[in-house]
Design an enzyme around this catalytic site. Sequence first.
Site, mmCIF file in Angstrom:
data_model
loop_
_atom_site.group_PDB
_atom_site.id
_atom_site.type_symbol
_atom_site.label_atom_id
_atom_site.label_comp_id
_atom_site.label_asym_id
_atom_site.label_seq_id
_atom_site.Cartn_x
_atom_site.Cartn_y
_atom_site.Cartn_z
ATOM 1 N N HIS A 288 0.827 -1.188 0.021
ATOM 2 C CA HIS A 288 -0.094 0.063 0.063
ATOM 3 C C HIS A 288 0.922 1.321 0.018
ATOM 4 O O HIS A 288 1.193 1.869 1.151
ATOM 5 C CB HIS A 288 -0.759 -0.160 1.474
ATOM 6 C CG HIS A 288 -1.906 0.989 1.247
ATOM 7 N ND1 HIS A 288 -3.142 0.888 1.896
ATOM 8 C CD2 HIS A 288 -1.997 2.312 0.629
ATOM 9 C CE1 HIS A 288 -3.891 1.868 1.761
ATOM 10 N NE2 HIS A 288 -3.252 2.822 1.055
ATOM 11 N N GLU B 175 -2.515 -1.842 -2.949
ATOM 12 C CA GLU B 175 -3.798 -1.062 -2.342
ATOM 13 C C GLU B 175 -3.656 0.368 -2.500
ATOM 14 O O GLU B 175 -2.376 0.897 -2.558
ATOM 15 C CB GLU B 175 -3.759 -1.560 -0.833
ATOM 16 C CG GLU B 175 -4.272 -2.837 -0.667
ATOM 17 C CD GLU B 175 -4.340 -3.251 0.765
ATOM 18 O OE1 GLU B 175 -5.037 -4.448 1.186
ATOM 19 O OE2 GLU B 175 -3.859 -2.366 1.697
ATOM 20 N N HIS C 203 -7.547 -6.410 7.758
ATOM 21 C CA HIS C 203 -7.302 -5.313 8.511
ATOM 22 C C HIS C 203 -7.225 -5.710 10.065
ATOM 23 O O HIS C 203 -8.252 -6.047 10.539
ATOM 24 C CB HIS C 203 -8.108 -3.923 8.275
ATOM 25 C CG HIS C 203 -7.417 -2.784 8.891
ATOM 26 N ND1 HIS C 203 -7.106 -2.386 10.135
ATOM 27 C CD2 HIS C 203 -6.922 -1.820 8.158
ATOM 28 C CE1 HIS C 203 -6.771 -1.139 10.067
ATOM 29 N NE2 HIS C 203 -6.374 -0.617 8.940
#
Length: 268
Positions: A54, A85, A211
């Site tokens: 990410h 991401e 997450h």
Amino acid sequence: MPPVHAPAPRHPTALSVNVNKVALLRNTRHLGIPDVLRAAQLCLEAGAQGITVHPRPDERHIRSDDVYELAALMKDWPDREFNIEGNPFQNLMEFVRNLSARGLPLHQCTFVPDSEAQFTSDHGWTFPDDAERLAPLIEEAHDRGVRVSLFMDPVPEAMAAAQAVGADRVELYTETYARAWGTPDKDKVLKQFVQTGRAAAAIKLGVNAGHDLNRDNLPEFLYAVHGVLEVSIGHALIADALEMGYSATVREYLRCIDQAFALGYQPG
């Protein structure tokens, strides 16, 4: 010739290792250690089915060079997946375009609605508010052969909207489940994910999750939420690797996935 690596062992849900925290530690010095590429290599060798990054605009952990070097590494692992991401209205689409132009692999991009200064991702997309902006970017990713997953809260009625805008999958934002783990609220919160997973399955929308999933809460989540295709895990996995090493940690997370299957979980 590129090295030939053994195919990843089959597991009911794919494990994609997010290596952001390796880069975060590296960036505290100018020595190049720990090595992000080496971390990814060890995770793949241990059986991880994918690598996730990410890269944020401020490059506080993953840097642009990391993205392209990791993509080049993934060419040696043709049965594994590379997932990026990020916010498609910031820097994500630049990576999608550049990787395509360079002929480097990118299998999935996960659209996340975080701001540039946001500490970590903390909410999903909202429909119909975000639909008009997202649709052309999802179409562009598809034109480049890239699967699109939308980072979403566990809201069953939002699944049809995510599919309507063109998403192939959703990644369910699991922090609420992780926070409720071990509390009286856990079953109530988990039920939201179960219902959301069922809503997605009913329209054949793929489901990922991620997450704050960890070795403790992962098996029950996968047992309850049927059909999860992939979990993307970074913070907890890298924290565990500080004690156990990358290889042993990846194998332990794969064991947790198999544990859910042994309990009766059936992949979609």
